[in-house]
Design a protein around this motif. Structure first.
Motif, PDB file in Angstrom:
ATOM      1  N   THR A  75       0.767  -1.236   0.086  1.00 24.50           N
ATOM      2  CA  THR A  75      -0.023  -0.044  -0.102  1.00 24.50           C
ATOM      3  C   THR A  75       0.866   1.416  -0.023  1.00 24.50           C
ATOM      4  O   THR A  75       0.449   2.227  -0.310  1.00 24.50           O
ATOM      5  CB  THR A  75      -0.721   0.106   1.182  1.00 24.50           C
ATOM      6  OG1 THR A  75      -0.180   0.032   2.288  1.00 24.50           O
ATOM      7  CG2 THR A  75      -1.984  -1.166   1.360  1.00 24.50           C
ATOM      8  N   GLU A  76       2.107   1.116   0.136  1.00 24.44           N
ATOM      9  CA  GLU A  76       3.006   2.134   0.383  1.00 24.44           C
ATOM     10  C   GLU A  76       3.608   2.796  -0.931  1.00 24.44           C
ATOM     11  O   GLU A  76       3.932   1.753  -1.719  1.00 24.44           O
ATOM     12  CB  GLU A  76       4.109   1.902   1.355  1.00 24.44           C
ATOM     13  CG  GLU A  76       3.851   1.911   2.660  1.00 24.44           C
ATOM     14  CD  GLU A  76       3.183   3.049   3.472  1.00 24.44           C
ATOM     15  OE1 GLU A  76       3.538   4.083   3.421  1.00 24.44           O
ATOM     16  OE2 GLU A  76       2.061   2.617   4.102  1.00 24.44           O
ATOM     17  N   ARG A  77       3.878   3.972  -1.163  1.00 26.38           N
ATOM     18  CA  ARG A  77       4.401   4.320  -2.482  1.00 26.38           C
ATOM     19  C   ARG A  77       5.733   4.992  -2.400  1.00 26.38           C
ATOM     20  O   ARG A  77       5.885   5.753  -1.227  1.00 26.38           O
ATOM     21  CB  ARG A  77       3.442   5.663  -3.223  1.00 26.38           C
ATOM     22  CG  ARG A  77       1.957   4.799  -3.549  1.00 26.38           C
ATOM     23  CD  ARG A  77       1.084   5.926  -4.080  1.00 26.38           C
ATOM     24  NE  ARG A  77       1.566   6.452  -5.359  1.00 26.38           N
ATOM     25  CZ  ARG A  77       1.565   6.012  -6.570  1.00 26.38           C
ATOM     26  NH1 ARG A  77       1.146   4.958  -6.761  1.00 26.38           N
ATOM     27  NH2 ARG A  77       2.189   6.627  -7.609  1.00 26.38           N
ATOM     28  N   PHE A  78       6.370   5.107  -3.274  1.00 22.46           N
ATOM     29  CA  PHE A  78       7.725   5.727  -3.026  1.00 22.46           C
ATOM     30  C   PHE A  78       7.944   6.317  -4.435  1.00 22.46           C
ATOM     31  O   PHE A  78       7.861   5.811  -5.471  1.00 22.46           O
ATOM     32  CB  PHE A  78       8.910   4.522  -2.891  1.00 22.46           C
ATOM     33  CG  PHE A  78      10.040   5.045  -2.867  1.00 22.46           C
ATOM     34  CD1 PHE A  78      10.849   5.602  -1.748  1.00 22.46           C
ATOM     35  CD2 PHE A  78      11.144   5.119  -4.146  1.00 22.46           C
ATOM     36  CE1 PHE A  78      11.816   6.207  -1.508  1.00 22.46           C
ATOM     37  CE2 PHE A  78      12.486   5.798  -3.918  1.00 22.46           C
ATOM     38  CZ  PHE A  78      12.686   6.323  -2.799  1.00 22.46           C
ATOM     39  N   GLU A  79       8.216   7.825  -4.385  1.00 25.23           N
ATOM     40  CA  GLU A  79       8.607   8.669  -5.495  1.00 25.23           C
ATOM     41  C   GLU A  79      10.226   8.800  -5.831  1.00 25.23           C
ATOM     42  O   GLU A  79      10.853   9.149  -4.614  1.00 25.23           O
ATOM     43  CB  GLU A  79       7.962   9.955  -5.378  1.00 25.23           C
ATOM     44  CG  GLU A  79       6.433   9.670  -5.731  1.00 25.23           C
ATOM     45  CD  GLU A  79       5.657  11.279  -5.670  1.00 25.23           C
ATOM     46  OE1 GLU A  79       6.239  12.171  -6.528  1.00 25.23           O
ATOM     47  OE2 GLU A  79       4.716  11.367  -5.385  1.00 25.23           O
ATOM     48  N   MET A  80      10.442   9.048  -7.005  1.00 27.91           N
ATOM     49  CA  MET A  80      11.885   9.096  -7.277  1.00 27.91           C
ATOM     50  C   MET A  80      11.889   9.901  -8.678  1.00 27.91           C
ATOM     51  O   MET A  80      10.883   9.534  -9.442  1.00 27.91           O
ATOM     52  CB  MET A  80      12.323   7.595  -7.618  1.00 27.91           C
ATOM     53  CG  MET A  80      13.881   7.672  -7.596  1.00 27.91           C
ATOM     54  SD  MET A  80      14.219   5.988  -7.718  1.00 27.91           S
ATOM     55  CE  MET A  80      15.840   5.910  -8.451  1.00 27.91           C
ATOM     56  N   ARG A  81      12.797  10.957  -8.752  1.00 26.90           N
ATOM     57  CA  ARG A  81      12.975  11.658  -9.769  1.00 26.90           C
ATOM     58  C   ARG A  81      14.210  11.131 -10.690  1.00 26.90           C
ATOM     59  O   ARG A  81      15.202  10.777 -10.236  1.00 26.90           O
ATOM     60  CB  ARG A  81      13.271  13.049  -9.383  1.00 26.90           C
ATOM     61  CG  ARG A  81      12.232  13.673  -8.639  1.00 26.90           C
ATOM     62  CD  ARG A  81      12.531  15.261  -8.505  1.00 26.90           C
ATOM     63  NE  ARG A  81      11.680  15.925  -7.647  1.00 26.90           N
ATOM     64  CZ  ARG A  81      10.372  16.576  -8.050  1.00 26.90           C
ATOM     65  NH1 ARG A  81      10.154  16.206  -9.228  1.00 26.90           N
ATOM     66  NH2 ARG A  81       9.758  16.890  -7.229  1.00 26.90           N
ATOM     67  N   LEU A  82      13.896  10.963 -12.105  1.00 23.77           N
ATOM     68  CA  LEU A  82      14.802  10.343 -12.947  1.00 23.77           C
ATOM     69  C   LEU A  82      14.872  11.079 -14.166  1.00 23.77           C
ATOM     70  O   LEU A  82      13.584  11.825 -14.665  1.00 23.77           O
ATOM     71  CB  LEU A  82      14.242   8.933 -13.362  1.00 23.77           C
ATOM     72  CG  LEU A  82      14.246   7.760 -12.165  1.00 23.77           C
ATOM     73  CD1 LEU A  82      13.605   6.667 -12.584  1.00 23.77           C
ATOM     74  CD2 LEU A  82      15.443   7.466 -11.473  1.00 23.77           C
ATOM     75  N   THR A  83      15.812  11.117 -14.851  1.00 26.68           N
ATOM     76  CA  THR A  83      15.990  11.701 -16.361  1.00 26.68           C
ATOM     77  C   THR A  83      14.933  10.552 -17.032  1.00 26.68           C
ATOM     78  O   THR A  83      14.819   9.506 -16.936  1.00 26.68           O
ATOM     79  CB  THR A  83      17.147  11.859 -16.760  1.00 26.68           C
ATOM     80  OG1 THR A  83      17.765  10.470 -17.060  1.00 26.68           O
ATOM     81  CG2 THR A  83      18.071  12.571 -16.022  1.00 26.68           C
ATOM     82  N   GLU A 121      16.167   9.271 -19.900  1.00 28.15           N
ATOM     83  CA  GLU A 121      17.155   8.388 -20.372  1.00 28.15           C
ATOM     84  C   GLU A 121      17.077   7.244 -19.343  1.00 28.15           C
ATOM     85  O   GLU A 121      17.135   6.067 -19.360  1.00 28.15           O
ATOM     86  CB  GLU A 121      18.509   8.881 -20.593  1.00 28.15           C
ATOM     87  CG  GLU A 121      18.521   9.552 -21.660  1.00 28.15           C
ATOM     88  CD  GLU A 121      18.280  11.343 -21.388  1.00 28.15           C
ATOM     89  OE1 GLU A 121      17.959  11.482 -20.399  1.00 28.15           O
ATOM     90  OE2 GLU A 121      17.845  11.959 -22.429  1.00 28.15           O
ATOM     91  N   GLU A 122      16.833   7.534 -17.871  1.00 29.57           N
ATOM     92  CA  GLU A 122      17.039   6.568 -16.766  1.00 29.57           C
ATOM     93  C   GLU A 122      15.774   5.853 -16.657  1.00 29.57           C
ATOM     94  O   GLU A 122      15.775   4.641 -16.662  1.00 29.57           O
ATOM     95  CB  GLU A 122      17.439   7.358 -15.609  1.00 29.57           C
ATOM     96  CG  GLU A 122      18.778   8.023 -15.218  1.00 29.57           C
ATOM     97  CD  GLU A 122      18.710   9.056 -14.103  1.00 29.57           C
ATOM     98  OE1 GLU A 122      19.883   8.914 -13.410  1.00 29.57           O
ATOM     99  OE2 GLU A 122      17.732   9.712 -13.789  1.00 29.57           O
ATOM    100  N   ILE A 123      14.718   6.452 -16.927  1.00 30.90           N
ATOM    101  CA  ILE A 123      13.436   5.766 -16.986  1.00 30.90           C
ATOM    102  C   ILE A 123      13.443   4.868 -18.106  1.00 30.90           C
ATOM    103  O   ILE A 123      12.766   3.682 -18.128  1.00 30.90           O
ATOM    104  CB  ILE A 123      12.259   6.742 -16.748  1.00 30.90           C
ATOM    105  CG1 ILE A 123      11.028   5.959 -16.535  1.00 30.90           C
ATOM    106  CG2 ILE A 123      11.824   7.394 -18.107  1.00 30.90           C
ATOM    107  CD1 ILE A 123      10.855   5.214 -14.845  1.00 30.90           C
ATOM    108  N   ALA A 124      13.832   5.141 -19.372  1.00 35.09           N
ATOM    109  CA  ALA A 124      13.833   4.482 -20.284  1.00 35.09           C
ATOM    110  C   ALA A 124      14.654   3.158 -20.415  1.00 35.09           C
ATOM    111  O   ALA A 124      14.235   2.202 -20.769  1.00 35.09           O
ATOM    112  CB  ALA A 124      14.081   5.050 -21.684  1.00 35.09           C
ATOM    113  N   GLY A 125      15.755   3.319 -19.643  1.00 35.38           N
ATOM    114  CA  GLY A 125      16.713   2.272 -19.374  1.00 35.38           C
ATOM    115  C   GLY A 125      16.074   1.222 -18.414  1.00 35.38           C
ATOM    116  O   GLY A 125      16.161   0.160 -18.634  1.00 35.38           O
TER     117      GLY A 125
END
Length: 129
Positions: free
Chosen positions: A5-13, A15-19
Motif C-alpha cells: 500500500t505504500e508508495r515511493f517517489e523518485m525523480r529520474l531523467t 533516459e534513466e526511466i527508459a533504461g
C-alpha cells in the motif's frame, strides 16, 4: 503475502526511466524489477560476485596487454633465430628440431590464453550490464 500500500517517489531523467523500463521487461513490472534489484544489491554475496567480475575483467585486460607484448617479443626472437639459421650461425636442424617446435607451442599457448581471457572478460562485462 502482505498487500503493498505504500508508495515511493523518485525523480529520474527520461533516459534513466527508459533504461529501467527496458531492463524490467523480463520482470512482470517495473516495481518488481526494482524490488529484486534492491534485494540483490543488498545481498553481500551478489556485491562480492560483482566485484570479482570487475576484478577479473581488469586482470584480463592487464594480461591481454602483457600477452601482446610477449607475443611481439616472441616474433622478434623467432625472426632473429631464423636470420641466424639462414646465415649459417645457427644450424638449420637445431632451429627446425629444437627451437621451432618449442616456439610454436609457446605461440599457441599465448594465443589460447588471449582468447580465453577475451571470452572471460566478455562474460564478466555482460554480467555487469
Amino acid at each position: 503475502m502482505k498487500q503493498r500500500t505504500e508508495r515511493f517517489e523518485m525523480r529520474l531523467t527520461p533516459e534513466e526511466i527508459a533504461g529501467i523500463r527496458e531492463k524490467s521487461k523480463r520482470y512482470h513490472s517495473v516495481s518488481n524489477f526494482i524490488r529484486m534489484a534492491v534485494n540483490e544489491f543488498s545481498d553481500t554475496d551478489a556485491k562480492t560476485r560483482l566485484e570479482l567480475c570487475n576484478d577479473t575483467a581488469r586482470l584480463c585486460r592487464k594480461f591481454q596487454d602483457e600477452l601482446s607484448w610477449m607475443g611481439s617479443n616472441l616474433n622478434q626472437a623467432v625472426k632473429r633465430a631464423n636470420e641466424l639459421a639462414v646465415a649459417g650461425i645457427l644450424s638449420e636442424s637445431y632451429f627446425r628440431d629444437n627451437l621451432s617446435p618449442l616456439i610454436e607451442k609457446v605461440s599457441r599457448l599465448v594465443v589460447s590464453i588471449k582468447e580465453e581471457q577475451a571470452h572471460i572478460a566478455k562474460k564478466a562485462t555482460r554480467l555487469r550490464s
